[in-house]
Motif scaffolding. Structure first.
Motif, PDB file in Angstrom:
ATOM      1  N   GLY A 117       0.813  -1.213   0.000  1.00  0.00           N
ATOM      2  CA  GLY A 117       0.000   0.000   0.000  1.00  0.00           C
ATOM      3  C   GLY A 117       0.844   1.258   0.000  1.00  0.00           C
ATOM      4  O   GLY A 117       0.570   2.216  -0.737  1.00  0.00           O
ATOM      5  N   ALA A 118       1.900   1.274   0.810  1.00  0.00           N
ATOM      6  CA  ALA A 118       2.761   2.451   0.908  1.00  0.00           C
ATOM      7  C   ALA A 118       3.445   2.745  -0.426  1.00  0.00           C
ATOM      8  O   ALA A 118       3.441   3.889  -0.912  1.00  0.00           O
ATOM      9  N   THR A 119       4.044   1.715  -1.043  1.00  0.00           N
ATOM     10  CA  THR A 119       4.774   1.938  -2.292  1.00  0.00           C
ATOM     11  C   THR A 119       3.828   2.220  -3.462  1.00  0.00           C
ATOM     12  O   THR A 119       4.175   2.983  -4.370  1.00  0.00           O
ATOM     13  N   PHE A 120       2.633   1.627  -3.442  1.00  0.00           N
ATOM     14  CA  PHE A 120       1.640   1.940  -4.472  1.00  0.00           C
ATOM     15  C   PHE A 120       1.278   3.421  -4.403  1.00  0.00           C
ATOM     16  O   PHE A 120       1.185   4.096  -5.436  1.00  0.00           O
ATOM     17  N   ASN A 121       1.061   3.935  -3.195  1.00  0.00           N
ATOM     18  CA  ASN A 121       0.684   5.337  -3.045  1.00  0.00           C
ATOM     19  C   ASN A 121       1.838   6.276  -3.407  1.00  0.00           C
ATOM     20  O   ASN A 121       1.612   7.361  -3.946  1.00  0.00           O
ATOM     21  N   MET A 122       3.082   5.856  -3.121  1.00  0.00           N
ATOM     22  CA  MET A 122       4.237   6.630  -3.584  1.00  0.00           C
ATOM     23  C   MET A 122       4.253   6.692  -5.108  1.00  0.00           C
ATOM     24  O   MET A 122       4.458   7.753  -5.715  1.00  0.00           O
ATOM     25  N   LEU A 123       4.050   5.534  -5.733  1.00  0.00           N
ATOM     26  CA  LEU A 123       4.066   5.440  -7.193  1.00  0.00           C
ATOM     27  C   LEU A 123       2.968   6.303  -7.805  1.00  0.00           C
ATOM     28  O   LEU A 123       3.166   6.943  -8.842  1.00  0.00           O
ATOM     29  N   LYS A 124       1.827   6.324  -7.158  1.00  0.00           N
ATOM     30  CA  LYS A 124       0.717   7.140  -7.656  1.00  0.00           C
ATOM     31  C   LYS A 124       1.089   8.624  -7.644  1.00  0.00           C
ATOM     32  O   LYS A 124       0.770   9.366  -8.589  1.00  0.00           O
ATOM     33  N   ASN A 125       1.768   9.063  -6.594  1.00  0.00           N
ATOM     34  CA  ASN A 125       2.224  10.451  -6.531  1.00  0.00           C
ATOM     35  C   ASN A 125       3.209  10.762  -7.658  1.00  0.00           C
ATOM     36  O   ASN A 125       3.125  11.818  -8.308  1.00  0.00           O
ATOM     37  N   LEU A 126       4.142   9.849  -7.896  1.00  0.00           N
ATOM     38  CA  LEU A 126       5.135  10.075  -8.948  1.00  0.00           C
ATOM     39  C   LEU A 126       4.475  10.140 -10.324  1.00  0.00           C
ATOM     40  O   LEU A 126       4.818  10.994 -11.151  1.00  0.00           O
ATOM     41  N   ARG A 127       3.539   9.241 -10.578  1.00  0.00           N
ATOM     42  CA  ARG A 127       2.862   9.248 -11.879  1.00  0.00           C
ATOM     43  C   ARG A 127       2.039  10.514 -12.080  1.00  0.00           C
ATOM     44  O   ARG A 127       1.915  11.021 -13.204  1.00  0.00           O
ATOM     45  N   TYR A 128       1.473  11.030 -10.998  1.00  0.00           N
ATOM     46  CA  TYR A 128       0.714  12.286 -11.075  1.00  0.00           C
ATOM     47  C   TYR A 128       1.613  13.405 -11.607  1.00  0.00           C
ATOM     48  O   TYR A 128       1.222  14.168 -12.496  1.00  0.00           O
ATOM     49  N   TYR A 129       2.827  13.477 -11.055  1.00  0.00           N
ATOM     50  CA  TYR A 129       3.717  14.563 -11.472  1.00  0.00           C
ATOM     51  C   TYR A 129       4.408  14.265 -12.798  1.00  0.00           C
ATOM     52  O   TYR A 129       4.752  15.196 -13.537  1.00  0.00           O
ATOM     53  N   GLN A 130       4.608  12.996 -13.130  1.00  0.00           N
ATOM     54  CA  GLN A 130       5.137  12.656 -14.454  1.00  0.00           C
ATOM     55  C   GLN A 130       4.175  13.119 -15.537  1.00  0.00           C
ATOM     56  O   GLN A 130       4.595  13.596 -16.601  1.00  0.00           O
ATOM     57  N   ASN A 131       2.885  13.011 -15.264  1.00  0.00           N
ATOM     58  CA  ASN A 131       1.868  13.467 -16.214  1.00  0.00           C
ATOM     59  C   ASN A 131       1.757  14.981 -16.270  1.00  0.00           C
ATOM     60  O   ASN A 131       0.993  15.511 -17.095  1.00  0.00           O
ATOM     61  N   ARG A 132       2.484  15.660 -15.395  1.00  0.00           N
ATOM     62  CA  ARG A 132       2.488  17.132 -15.386  1.00  0.00           C
ATOM     63  C   ARG A 132       3.886  17.670 -15.671  1.00  0.00           C
ATOM     64  O   ARG A 132       4.328  18.657 -15.094  1.00  0.00           O
ATOM     65  N   ASP A 133       4.545  16.942 -16.549  1.00  0.00           N
ATOM     66  CA  ASP A 133       5.839  17.368 -17.111  1.00  0.00           C
ATOM     67  C   ASP A 133       6.969  17.461 -16.093  1.00  0.00           C
ATOM     68  O   ASP A 133       7.875  18.264 -16.243  1.00  0.00           O
ATOM     69  N   ARG A 134       6.921  16.636 -15.037  1.00  0.00           N
ATOM     70  CA  ARG A 134       8.066  16.504 -14.135  1.00  0.00           C
ATOM     71  C   ARG A 134       8.808  15.217 -14.500  1.00  0.00           C
ATOM     72  O   ARG A 134       8.171  14.165 -14.648  1.00  0.00           O
ATOM     73  N   ASP A 135      10.090  15.303 -14.646  1.00  0.00           N
ATOM     74  CA  ASP A 135      10.867  14.159 -15.118  1.00  0.00           C
ATOM     75  C   ASP A 135      11.191  13.220 -13.961  1.00  0.00           C
ATOM     76  O   ASP A 135      12.271  13.271 -13.347  1.00  0.00           O
ATOM     77  N   VAL A 136      10.256  12.344 -13.636  1.00  0.00           N
ATOM     78  CA  VAL A 136      10.456  11.361 -12.565  1.00  0.00           C
ATOM     79  C   VAL A 136      10.294   9.943 -13.096  1.00  0.00           C
ATOM     80  O   VAL A 136      10.042   9.010 -12.335  1.00  0.00           O
ATOM     81  N   LEU A 137      10.477   9.769 -14.400  1.00  0.00           N
ATOM     82  CA  LEU A 137      10.302   8.451 -15.013  1.00  0.00           C
ATOM     83  C   LEU A 137      11.301   7.442 -14.460  1.00  0.00           C
ATOM     84  O   LEU A 137      10.955   6.274 -14.240  1.00  0.00           O
ATOM     85  N   ASN A 138      12.537   7.870 -14.224  1.00  0.00           N
ATOM     86  CA  ASN A 138      13.548   6.955 -13.691  1.00  0.00           C
ATOM     87  C   ASN A 138      13.132   6.417 -12.321  1.00  0.00           C
ATOM     88  O   ASN A 138      13.251   5.217 -12.042  1.00  0.00           O
ATOM     89  N   GLN A 139      12.624   7.298 -11.472  1.00  0.00           N
ATOM     90  CA  GLN A 139      12.172   6.853 -10.144  1.00  0.00           C
ATOM     91  C   GLN A 139      10.963   5.928 -10.250  1.00  0.00           C
ATOM     92  O   GLN A 139      10.847   4.971  -9.484  1.00  0.00           O
ATOM     93  N   ILE A 140      10.075   6.207 -11.196  1.00  0.00           N
ATOM     94  CA  ILE A 140       8.914   5.337 -11.390  1.00  0.00           C
ATOM     95  C   ILE A 140       9.364   3.934 -11.769  1.00  0.00           C
ATOM     96  O   ILE A 140       8.886   2.937 -11.204  1.00  0.00           O
ATOM     97  N   GLU A 141      10.296   3.840 -12.695  1.00  0.00           N
ATOM     98  CA  GLU A 141      10.773   2.530 -13.143  1.00  0.00           C
ATOM     99  C   GLU A 141      11.490   1.783 -12.033  1.00  0.00           C
ATOM    100  O   GLU A 141      11.309   0.564 -11.858  1.00  0.00           O
ATOM    101  N   GLN A 142      12.311   2.496 -11.244  1.00  0.00           N
ATOM    102  CA  GLN A 142      13.005   1.854 -10.127  1.00  0.00           C
ATOM    103  C   GLN A 142      12.018   1.357  -9.071  1.00  0.00           C
ATOM    104  O   GLN A 142      12.170   0.258  -8.526  1.00  0.00           O
ATOM    105  N   LEU A 143      11.014   2.171  -8.788  1.00  0.00           N
ATOM    106  CA  LEU A 143      10.033   1.795  -7.773  1.00  0.00           C
ATOM    107  C   LEU A 143       9.200   0.593  -8.231  1.00  0.00           C
ATOM    108  O   LEU A 143       8.878  -0.299  -7.428  1.00  0.00           O
ATOM    109  N   GLU A 144       8.864   0.555  -9.500  1.00  0.00           N
ATOM    110  CA  GLU A 144       8.123  -0.590 -10.033  1.00  0.00           C
ATOM    111  C   GLU A 144       8.930  -1.881  -9.893  1.00  0.00           C
ATOM    112  O   GLU A 144       8.378  -2.947  -9.568  1.00  0.00           O
ATOM    113  N   LEU A 145      10.235  -1.806 -10.136  1.00  0.00           N
ATOM    114  CA  LEU A 145      11.101  -2.981  -9.974  1.00  0.00           C
ATOM    115  C   LEU A 145      11.180  -3.419  -8.520  1.00  0.00           C
ATOM    116  O   LEU A 145      11.113  -4.612  -8.205  1.00  0.00           O
TER     117      LEU A 145
END
Length: 336
Positions: A117-145
């Protein structure tokens, strides 16, 4: 409707009939402020940030009315709580909760769910900002792994490692998400910059509302599943806080910083440590309480619930799983 009260000014609190009387200390050269009266049936909890005098009669009165008190020191660190006698504790629940802790299979299931639950909610925050032109794709991929390891680890220590690495990756995105302040890594004893001060203070507030929610359930706050139970701490509140920190604390920090509601003047630097100044603390607490009172439409209940009640519902959900009413414990996950 009951609400939490935050006391920033020094003074004295006492009982007057069925009300709490707070007498602020007068500043030098100024007349004494008028006392403030709080009807006890309208108080859910007290948060003490200033120097407040009280006596045992007051705490007996608070205990009888099931009002917890949370204390913060000069540097705004959470130092402890006065928790009234657990009026909802049940022997059967305690036996089942301890049984779930001593069974590695059951403990791992609950602990894995919390990290999921904790990491899913972290990932959701990152994806929110990735969709708003913040470059956090690397962190998203690392967190998914890292999340792929949650179901494969076979010990609590390994799971704590996954959680710690996930949070480190997540925090590394703060420089991209937050404007106006630099992250520079997590430093909490003591916090060394503004963002660390905000995270430490916000996490303390999240811990305290989780403790309040546990107190209003039949769960025992000292028996936890992800964090190791220890002396002098309510470790189950640490478990519950993991799920809600990305939702309540981090999202609030992002908003306050990016909208410039918090600025440099809201912080104090003392001996290479950074803390929220009184003015900053008031800004944060005001926004925090407004957030907790906000409502959202709960998918499963099909009705509006406040964020504060959402934390309590999570405790009820865990309690139902522990006593066998629910086969699995499914942590709260953001859907918006």
């Amino acid at each position: 409707m009951k609400k939490a009260y935050y006391l920033f000014n020094p003074g004295r609190m006492s009982r007057r009939d069925n009300t709490l009387k707070f007498e602020p200390v007068a500043k030098e050269g100024e007349p004494a402020p008028k006392p403030r009266y709080l009807p006890v049936n309208g108080v859910s909890a007290l948060y003490i940030f200033g120097s407040v005098d009280a006596n045992s009669e007051l705490f007996n009165f608070l205990g009888r009315n099931h009002i917890p008190v949370h204390f913060f020191d000069y540097y705004k660190h959470y130092t402890g709580s006065f928790s009234p006698r657990e009026h909802l504790l049940a022997g059967q629940m305690l036996v089942q909760q301890v049984g779930a802790y001593t069974s590695l299979k059951k403990r791992l299931h609950i602990a894995r769910s919390i990290v999921d639950g904790a990491t899913f909610n972290m990932l959701k925050n990152l994806r929110y900002y990735q969709n708003r032109d913040r470059d956090v794709l690397n962190q998203i991929e690392q967190l998914e792994l890292l999340r792929q390891n949650i179901t494969t680890v076979n010990s609590i220590d390994e799971l704590m490692g996954v959680e710690g690495n996930s949070r480190q990756v997540y925090y590394s995105a703060f420089d991209e998400i937050i404007e106006g302040f630099a992250w520079e890594g997590r430093r909490k004893r003591p916090p060394q910059n503004e963002l660390n001060a905000l995270v430490s203070f916000g996490n303390s507030m999240c811990y305290s509302i989780c403790l309040d929610a546990i107190y209003n359930s039949q769960l025992n706050p000292t028996v936890s599943f992800l964090h190791e139970p220890g002396t002098r701490r309510f470790s189950l509140a640490l478990d519950m806080a993991e799920v809600f920190k990305p939702i309540l604390v981090d999202r609030l920090i992002f908003r306050l910083c990016n909208r410039r509601e918090l600025r440099e003047q809201h912080f104090d630097f003392i001996d290479d440590a950074c803390f929220l100044a009184d003015s900053g603390r008031k800004v944060f607490v005001k926004a925090w309480e407004e957030k907790l009172q906000q409502s959202l439409h709960h998918r499963k209940l099909d009705r509006a619930v406040s964020y504060r009640h959402l934390v309590r519902l999570e405790c009820y959900k865990l309690a139902k799983h522990i006593i066998g009413m629910e086969e699995v414990y499914e942590p709260f996950k953001i859907w918006w």
